[in-house]
Design an enzyme around this catalytic site. Structure first.
Site, mmCIF file in Angstrom:
data_model
loop_
_atom_site.group_PDB
_atom_site.id
_atom_site.type_symbol
_atom_site.label_atom_id
_atom_site.label_comp_id
_atom_site.label_asym_id
_atom_site.label_seq_id
_atom_site.Cartn_x
_atom_site.Cartn_y
_atom_site.Cartn_z
ATOM 1 N N MET A 26 1.435 -6.257 14.597
ATOM 2 C CA MET A 26 1.317 -6.551 13.198
ATOM 3 C C MET A 26 1.091 -8.708 13.509
ATOM 4 O O MET A 26 1.231 -9.070 12.726
ATOM 5 C CB MET A 26 1.688 -6.547 11.908
ATOM 6 C CG MET A 26 1.840 -4.724 11.850
ATOM 7 S SD MET A 26 0.959 -3.407 11.999
ATOM 8 C CE MET A 26 -0.504 -3.972 10.500
ATOM 9 N N HIS A 27 0.230 -8.674 14.726
ATOM 10 C CA HIS A 27 0.086 -10.376 14.942
ATOM 11 C C HIS A 27 -0.565 -10.122 15.333
ATOM 12 O O HIS A 27 -0.207 -9.546 17.323
ATOM 13 C CB HIS A 27 2.219 -10.920 15.009
ATOM 14 C CG HIS A 27 2.046 -12.118 15.743
ATOM 15 N ND1 HIS A 27 1.837 -12.927 15.049
ATOM 16 C CD2 HIS A 27 1.996 -12.250 17.190
ATOM 17 C CE1 HIS A 27 1.839 -13.948 16.880
ATOM 18 N NE2 HIS A 27 1.484 -13.644 17.847
ATOM 19 N N GLU A 55 -0.308 9.350 16.940
ATOM 20 C CA GLU A 55 0.075 8.018 17.933
ATOM 21 C C GLU A 55 0.603 8.910 18.170
ATOM 22 O O GLU A 55 1.561 8.007 19.448
ATOM 23 C CB GLU A 55 -0.074 6.984 16.460
ATOM 24 C CG GLU A 55 -0.553 6.401 15.848
ATOM 25 C CD GLU A 55 -0.375 5.520 14.494
ATOM 26 O OE1 GLU A 55 -1.213 4.247 15.226
ATOM 27 O OE2 GLU A 55 0.118 5.217 14.042
ATOM 28 N N SER A 60 8.336 4.260 13.919
ATOM 29 C CA SER A 60 7.780 5.961 14.430
ATOM 30 C C SER A 60 7.711 5.495 16.353
ATOM 31 O O SER A 60 8.107 6.811 16.533
ATOM 32 C CB SER A 60 7.922 6.413 13.131
ATOM 33 O OG SER A 60 5.690 5.847 13.915
ATOM 34 N N ASN A 61 6.502 4.758 15.871
ATOM 35 C CA ASN A 61 6.467 4.566 18.005
ATOM 36 C C ASN A 61 7.157 4.400 18.927
ATOM 37 O O ASN A 61 6.976 4.413 19.638
ATOM 38 C CB ASN A 61 4.658 3.942 18.051
ATOM 39 C CG ASN A 61 4.213 5.038 16.900
ATOM 40 O OD1 ASN A 61 3.353 5.627 17.268
ATOM 41 N ND2 ASN A 61 3.812 4.457 16.220
ATOM 42 N N HIS A 112 -3.818 1.166 17.491
ATOM 43 C CA HIS A 112 -4.606 0.772 16.548
ATOM 44 C C HIS A 112 -4.571 2.453 15.545
ATOM 45 O O HIS A 112 -5.425 3.175 16.686
ATOM 46 C CB HIS A 112 -5.595 0.649 16.650
ATOM 47 C CG HIS A 112 -6.171 -0.521 15.810
ATOM 48 N ND1 HIS A 112 -5.736 -1.148 14.852
ATOM 49 C CD2 HIS A 112 -7.344 0.379 15.297
ATOM 50 C CE1 HIS A 112 -6.259 -1.109 13.835
ATOM 51 N NE2 HIS A 112 -7.504 -0.477 14.012
ATOM 52 N N ASP A 134 -7.898 -5.701 17.543
ATOM 53 C CA ASP A 134 -7.784 -3.928 17.905
ATOM 54 C C ASP A 134 -9.101 -4.392 18.356
ATOM 55 O O ASP A 134 -10.002 -3.128 18.544
ATOM 56 C CB ASP A 134 -7.934 -3.505 16.583
ATOM 57 C CG ASP A 134 -6.438 -3.864 15.995
ATOM 58 O OD1 ASP A 134 -5.547 -3.437 16.655
ATOM 59 O OD2 ASP A 134 -6.585 -3.915 14.632
HETATM 60 C C1 GRF Z 1 0.859 2.125 13.340
HETATM 61 O O1 GRF Z 1 0.725 3.129 12.797
HETATM 62 C C2 GRF Z 1 0.059 1.183 14.338
HETATM 63 O O2 GRF Z 1 -0.404 1.679 14.772
HETATM 64 C C3 GRF Z 1 0.174 -0.075 13.616
HETATM 65 O O3 GRF Z 1 1.098 0.095 12.830
HETATM 66 C C4 GRF Z 1 1.968 1.256 12.698
HETATM 67 C C5 GRF Z 1 3.562 0.796 12.938
HETATM 68 O O4 GRF Z 1 3.924 2.004 12.585
HETATM 69 N N1 GRF Z 1 -0.449 -0.928 14.366
HETATM 70 P P1 GRF Z 1 5.489 2.511 13.354
HETATM 71 O O5 GRF Z 1 6.511 1.342 12.445
HETATM 72 O O6 GRF Z 1 5.707 2.463 14.834
HETATM 73 O O7 GRF Z 1 5.810 3.327 12.717
#
Ligand code: GRF
Length: 202
Positions: free
Chosen positions: A99-100, A188, A14-15, A118, A159
């Site tokens: 996530m790595h 975010e 989503s980001n 984060h 983080d």
């Molecule tokens: C977000 O909450 C980010 O802060 C964390 O992982 C999530 C990713 O969300 N590190 P998306 O895949 O962008 O929806």
């Protein structure tokens, strides 16, 4: 000049979508030149495909299996990923749910700013379960706010790094974990676009 971004996103993306939309709507002077994921089924891949952005799944497992120890495997993966990314000549790399953790092997090789997002405030709830941890603190002792940060990744800290943007998210009495998470993601999406825009001077 339009900034070239490589986005690393291994979840729903989503980001990534927020960056794509901001660029499409002229709110961010950037081109997303490639997306990398480290989970085969990441929905971020579909989002990239829908917008004609090259995407690639690069799993770490083969590198870990081929190495003598975990650290060596991670470093080999990081070198390989850095070399793939370099072919796209990015101005910045954005970790949007990657996530790595990177080793120095990656950070020394890429030579451009690496941005991380984060879902917690600086120094609070590092790691992969920040929203769960904030929610547990709310239930346990009434934590009344959490937040979001966007920061640079200068080293192997978790983080942690120079902060580009932060924002608080109040935890309301009628919140559920899901409503809280929804507001965290909303913030975010906004702060990531702002921070990246400022970084690349758009
Ligand atoms: C977000 O909450 C980010 O802060 C964390 O992982 C999530 C990713 O969300 N590190 P998306 O895949 O962008 O929806």
């Amino acid at each position: 000049m339009t900034g070239r971004l490589v986005v690393l996103a291994s979840g729903s993306g989503s980001n990534l979508q927020a960056l794509i939309d901001a660029a499409a709507e002229g709110r961010l002077d950037a081109e997303i030149v490639a997306v990398y994921v480290n989970r085969r089924g990441a929905f971020a891949r579909t989002r990239a495909d829908e917008h004609g952005i090259p995407q690639e799944f690069v799993p770490m497992r083969p590198f870990l299996d081929a190495a003598t120890d975990d650290r060596a495997g991670r470093e080999a993966y990081d070198r390989d990923l850095a070399d793939r990314i370099a072919t796209h000549r990015p101005d910045a790399i954005v970790c949007a749910g990657w996530m790595h953790l990177f080793t120095r092997a990656f950070l020394d090789r890429v030579g451009v700013p690496v941005v991380n997002l984060h879902p917690a405030l600086p120094g609070e709830f590092p790691g992969a379960h920040a929203i769960d941890d904030a929610w547990a603190a709310h239930l346990d002792h009434g934590l009344a706010r959490t937040g979001v940060m966007v920061h640079l990744v200068p080293d192997e800290g978790v983080d942690d790094g120079p902060v580009l943007r932060t924002g608080e998210v109040p935890i309301r009495p009628d919140d559920t974990r899901e409503t809280l998470e929804g507001r965290i993601h909303e913030l975010e999406h906004h702060l990531l676009v702002e921070a990246v825009g400022e970084l690349i001077g758009s």
